[in-house]
Design a protein around this motif. Structure first.
Motif, PDB file in Angstrom:
ATOM      1  N   LYS A 261       0.830  -1.210   0.000  1.00  9.21           N
ATOM      2  CA  LYS A 261       0.000   0.000   0.000  1.00  9.21           C
ATOM      3  C   LYS A 261       0.864   1.260   0.000  1.00  9.21           C
ATOM      4  O   LYS A 261       0.524   2.265  -0.635  1.00  9.21           O
ATOM      5  N   GLN A 262       1.972   1.208   0.732  1.00  5.73           N
ATOM      6  CA  GLN A 262       2.893   2.353   0.731  1.00  5.73           C
ATOM      7  C   GLN A 262       3.468   2.593  -0.668  1.00  5.73           C
ATOM      8  O   GLN A 262       3.761   3.727  -1.039  1.00  5.73           O
ATOM      9  N   LEU A 263       3.606   1.518  -1.435  1.00  7.35           N
ATOM     10  CA  LEU A 263       4.128   1.629  -2.805  1.00  7.35           C
ATOM     11  C   LEU A 263       3.025   1.903  -3.823  1.00  7.35           C
ATOM     12  O   LEU A 263       3.301   2.023  -5.024  1.00  7.35           O
ATOM     13  N   ASN A 264       1.758   1.985  -3.329  1.00  6.88           N
ATOM     14  CA  ASN A 264       0.594   2.148  -4.205  1.00  6.88           C
ATOM     15  C   ASN A 264       0.548   1.048  -5.272  1.00  6.88           C
ATOM     16  O   ASN A 264       0.160   1.286  -6.423  1.00  6.88           O
ATOM     17  N   ASP A 265       0.937  -0.138  -4.886  1.00  7.32           N
ATOM     18  CA  ASP A 265       0.984  -1.274  -5.805  1.00  7.32           C
ATOM     19  C   ASP A 265      -0.159  -2.227  -5.467  1.00  7.32           C
ATOM     20  O   ASP A 265       0.038  -3.295  -4.883  1.00  7.32           O
ATOM     21  N   GLU A 266      -1.366  -1.834  -5.857  1.00  5.81           N
ATOM     22  CA  GLU A 266      -2.549  -2.640  -5.536  1.00  5.81           C
ATOM     23  C   GLU A 266      -2.528  -3.985  -6.260  1.00  5.81           C
ATOM     24  O   GLU A 266      -2.876  -5.019  -5.691  1.00  5.81           O
ATOM     25  N   GLN A 267      -2.074  -3.980  -7.501  1.00  6.69           N
ATOM     26  CA  GLN A 267      -2.023  -5.211  -8.266  1.00  6.69           C
ATOM     27  C   GLN A 267      -0.979  -6.174  -7.699  1.00  6.69           C
ATOM     28  O   GLN A 267      -1.206  -7.377  -7.613  1.00  6.69           O
ATOM     29  N   GLY A 268       0.185  -5.627  -7.302  1.00  3.20           N
ATOM     30  CA  GLY A 268       1.230  -6.440  -6.696  1.00  3.20           C
ATOM     31  C   GLY A 268       0.748  -7.079  -5.401  1.00  3.20           C
ATOM     32  O   GLY A 268       1.045  -8.251  -5.118  1.00  3.20           O
ATOM     33  N   LEU A 269      -0.012  -6.305  -4.615  1.00  6.58           N
ATOM     34  CA  LEU A 269      -0.578  -6.801  -3.368  1.00  6.58           C
ATOM     35  C   LEU A 269      -1.524  -7.972  -3.631  1.00  6.58           C
ATOM     36  O   LEU A 269      -1.432  -9.025  -2.991  1.00  6.58           O
ATOM     37  N   TYR A 270      -2.424  -7.789  -4.602  1.00 10.25           N
ATOM     38  CA  TYR A 270      -3.405  -8.826  -4.933  1.00 10.25           C
ATOM     39  C   TYR A 270      -2.708 -10.096  -5.430  1.00 10.25           C
ATOM     40  O   TYR A 270      -3.002 -11.208  -4.984  1.00 10.25           O
ATOM     41  N   GLU A 271      -1.757  -9.941  -6.333  1.00 15.02           N
ATOM     42  CA  GLU A 271      -1.079 -11.088  -6.931  1.00 15.02           C
ATOM     43  C   GLU A 271      -0.239 -11.850  -5.900  1.00 15.02           C
ATOM     44  O   GLU A 271      -0.165 -13.083  -5.944  1.00 15.02           O
ATOM     45  N   TYR A 272       0.390 -11.101  -4.994  1.00 17.23           N
ATOM     46  CA  TYR A 272       1.218 -11.787  -3.998  1.00 17.23           C
ATOM     47  C   TYR A 272       0.370 -12.711  -3.131  1.00 17.23           C
ATOM     48  O   TYR A 272       0.692 -13.892  -2.958  1.00 17.23           O
ATOM     49  N   PHE A 273      -0.729 -12.181  -2.580  1.00 16.51           N
ATOM     50  CA  PHE A 273      -1.542 -13.001  -1.677  1.00 16.51           C
ATOM     51  C   PHE A 273      -2.263 -14.114  -2.434  1.00 16.51           C
ATOM     52  O   PHE A 273      -2.412 -15.224  -1.912  1.00 16.51           O
ATOM     53  N   ARG A 274      -2.682 -13.863  -3.671  1.00 16.65           N
ATOM     54  CA  ARG A 274      -3.342 -14.906  -4.445  1.00 16.65           C
ATOM     55  C   ARG A 274      -2.376 -16.064  -4.726  1.00 16.65           C
ATOM     56  O   ARG A 274      -2.716 -17.230  -4.510  1.00 16.65           O
ATOM     57  N   SER A 275      -1.172 -15.733  -5.159  1.00 17.45           N
ATOM     58  CA  SER A 275      -0.199 -16.790  -5.496  1.00 17.45           C
ATOM     59  C   SER A 275       0.310 -17.507  -4.249  1.00 17.45           C
ATOM     60  O   SER A 275       0.486 -18.733  -4.253  1.00 17.45           O
ATOM     61  N   SER A 276       0.536 -16.769  -3.159  1.00 18.97           N
ATOM     62  CA  SER A 276       1.014 -17.392  -1.913  1.00 18.97           C
ATOM     63  C   SER A 276      -0.028 -18.352  -1.355  1.00 18.97           C
ATOM     64  O   SER A 276       0.304 -19.439  -0.865  1.00 18.97           O
ATOM     65  N   LEU A 277      -1.289 -17.946  -1.445  1.00 18.46           N
ATOM     66  CA  LEU A 277      -2.360 -18.802  -0.941  1.00 18.46           C
ATOM     67  C   LEU A 277      -2.471 -20.077  -1.780  1.00 18.46           C
ATOM     68  O   LEU A 277      -2.717 -21.160  -1.242  1.00 18.46           O
ATOM     69  N   GLN A 278      -2.247 -19.957  -3.069  1.00 20.43           N
ATOM     70  CA  GLN A 278      -2.281 -21.133  -3.932  1.00 20.43           C
ATOM     71  C   GLN A 278      -1.117 -22.081  -3.632  1.00 20.43           C
ATOM     72  O   GLN A 278      -1.265 -23.298  -3.670  1.00 20.43           O
ATOM     73  N   ARG A 279       0.026 -21.489  -3.320  1.00 21.64           N
ATOM     74  CA  ARG A 279       1.216 -22.319  -3.059  1.00 21.64           C
ATOM     75  C   ARG A 279       1.140 -23.034  -1.722  1.00 21.64           C
ATOM     76  O   ARG A 279       1.505 -24.199  -1.601  1.00 21.64           O
ATOM     77  N   HIS A 280       0.690 -22.320  -0.697  1.00 22.40           N
ATOM     78  CA  HIS A 280       0.823 -22.856   0.662  1.00 22.40           C
ATOM     79  C   HIS A 280      -0.478 -22.933   1.452  1.00 22.40           C
ATOM     80  O   HIS A 280      -0.542 -23.649   2.447  1.00 22.40           O
ATOM     81  N   GLY A 281      -1.480 -22.172   1.084  1.00 22.04           N
ATOM     82  CA  GLY A 281      -2.655 -22.096   1.944  1.00 22.04           C
ATOM     83  C   GLY A 281      -2.314 -21.325   3.211  1.00 22.04           C
ATOM     84  O   GLY A 281      -1.454 -20.456   3.214  1.00 22.04           O
ATOM     85  N   GLY A 282      -3.004 -21.628   4.274  1.00 22.74           N
ATOM     86  CA  GLY A 282      -2.719 -20.953   5.537  1.00 22.74           C
ATOM     87  C   GLY A 282      -3.831 -20.003   5.926  1.00 22.74           C
ATOM     88  O   GLY A 282      -4.338 -19.243   5.088  1.00 22.74           O
ATOM     89  N   VAL A 283      -4.223 -20.057   7.198  1.00 21.40           N
ATOM     90  CA  VAL A 283      -5.339 -19.249   7.694  1.00 21.40           C
ATOM     91  C   VAL A 283      -5.041 -17.759   7.594  1.00 21.40           C
ATOM     92  O   VAL A 283      -5.858 -16.979   7.085  1.00 21.40           O
ATOM     93  N   SER A 284      -3.886 -17.335   8.059  1.00 23.89           N
ATOM     94  CA  SER A 284      -3.562 -15.911   8.082  1.00 23.89           C
ATOM     95  C   SER A 284      -3.538 -15.319   6.681  1.00 23.89           C
ATOM     96  O   SER A 284      -4.016 -14.198   6.455  1.00 23.89           O
ATOM     97  N   LEU A 285      -2.968 -16.058   5.725  1.00 24.46           N
ATOM     98  CA  LEU A 285      -2.926 -15.570   4.344  1.00 24.46           C
ATOM     99  C   LEU A 285      -4.333 -15.448   3.760  1.00 24.46           C
ATOM    100  O   LEU A 285      -4.651 -14.462   3.072  1.00 24.46           O
ATOM    101  N   ALA A 286      -5.183 -16.431   4.042  1.00 25.47           N
ATOM    102  CA  ALA A 286      -6.551 -16.396   3.515  1.00 25.47           C
ATOM    103  C   ALA A 286      -7.324 -15.204   4.072  1.00 25.47           C
ATOM    104  O   ALA A 286      -8.040 -14.507   3.322  1.00 25.47           O
TER     105      ALA A 286
END
Length: 386
Positions: A261-286
């Motif tokens: 958010k500090q970098l105003n990178d909304e797309q980067g934020l979305y892609e990071y959490f989407r890909s991380s959740l696909q790779r590992h799952g995890g309650v906190s990430l979801a």
């Protein structure tokens, strides 16, 4: 009478004298052996009548009679220390050490016990001096180094702790790099609190050299970069935790989101959490990804994501998040019912929050790198990620 005749006359006399001397010595030892138990029974009687000071005097006098009782005195001092009567333990062990008849092994054993008395009494300086001496004696080196390490951890003398741990690793043959990395992190934490970021980075470099899987070092390095406004660097540091230990990634999920958010990178934020959740799952990430979706695509989209996730992975945390999202758009008529249900779910959720030690089972609400229960490093993990 010549010399040969004289020799033959003296031989029977010498034999008789030797026999008499042996009998005398045997009787003397017999008397001592009879005196020894009676003195001990007298001392035990004092102990049973709650007169430990008199008992100590009896046992000390017995030592003057027979130095073979050293082990008994060591055991007695140990007993007093375990009962919390440290002054009496110190007195017994000091009297033992003062005896010139002790051999080297007995003296070093007594010194070790006295050092533990001092440690129990909180006299760390005296204990440290004794353990440093004993660390040079092979028979007691490992135990003395362990006790020194305990002192340095209690006193937060991390430089000394690092040095002693390296010696202990050599003596014991055990890998203690993970512990050493935490000691460097402790030093880095002190520098971070003083805003001495360059010194903190240097200590974290040593932490990674000791243990490249050190999650704590990655967390702190990211925090330093964020404080300096280097958000891309901070994100990279925090994301490294995904490869080090996935259990802790949830600890920095919020920080990673704030960095994007500090970098105003909304797309980067979305892609990071989407890909991380696909790779590992995890309650906190979801849960973090649900917040990202809510901001980007709206509450209904976040609600849809949570429902689909709950179908695959039913858990109270997801249900709690779903209720929160429903409360945003709930009409006043149904709001009270949702709040009531949310309160019930929060009670259930509390059982699956916090942190637990994988060694001793200690549970707490805060992340401790050193377990307060078993005094081991890096054994506590977030509960909800298990």
């Amino acid at each position: 009478m010549n010399a040969v005749d004289l020799l033959w006359l003296l031989l029977p006399l010498a034999a008789a004298s030797g026999w008499l001397a042996a009998r005398f010595e045997q009787k003397r030892h017999a008397r001592q052996s009879l005196d020894l138990p009676s003195a001990y029974f007298k001392g035990l009687n004092f102990l049973l009548n709650e007169q430990p000071d008199k008992a100590i005097e009896v046992f000390i006098r017995v030592l003057e009679v027979n130095s073979d009782t050293v082990e008994t005195h060591l055991a007695l001092g140990n007993l007093f220390r375990r009962r919390g009567e440290v002054e009496r333990a110190i007195r017994i062990h000091q009297n033992l050490i003062a005896r010139p008849t002790l051999d080297k092994e007995q003296r070093s054993h007594a010194l070790l016990e006295l050092g533990q008395d001092y440690l129990k009494a909180g006299l760390f300086d005296r204990a440290e001096n004794l353990f440093l001496e004993l660390a040079e004696i092979r028979a007691h080196s490992e135990q003395a180094l362990k006790l020194l390490l305990h002192i340095y951890q209690q006193e937060k003398e991390w430089e000394k702790a690092i040095s002693i741990t390296r010696k202990l690793a050599r003596v014991s043959g055990k890998n203690m790099d993970e512990m050493i990395a935490h000691f460097y992190c402790e030093l880095a934490d002190q520098d971070y609190a003083r805003k001495n970021y360059s010194a903190a980075r240097e200590h974290l470099k040593h932490a990674f050299a000791a243990d490249d899987k050190c999650v704590r070092a990655s967390m702190l390095l990211g925090d330093i970069a964020a404080q300096e406004g280097k958000y891309r660097e901070a994100i990279d540091d925090w994301c490294r935790i995904e490869e080090q230990d996935m259990h802790y990634l949830g600890e920095v999920a919020g920080r990673i989101a704030a960095g994007f958010k500090q970098l105003n990178d909304e797309q980067g934020l979305y892609e990071y959490f989407r890909s991380s959740l696909q790779r590992h799952g995890g309650v906190s990430l979801a849960l973090a990804f649900a917040d990202v979706i809510s901001v980007r695509d709206g509450v209904p989209a976040a609600e849809k994501f949570i429902v689909e996730w709950l179908r695959r992975t039913p858990n109270v945390h997801g249900l709690h998040k779903l209720l929160e999202l429903n409360l945003v758009k709930a009409p006043d008529s149904g709001r009270n019912d949702l709040l009531l249900l949310k309160g019930i779910i929060e009670g259930l959720r509390a059982q699956h929050l916090g942190y637990a030690c994988g060694q001793c089972g200690f549970r707490g609400k805060a992340l401790h790198w050193l377990c307060p229960g078993c005094n081991r490093w890096n054994t506590i993990k977030p509960v909800r990620e298990e």
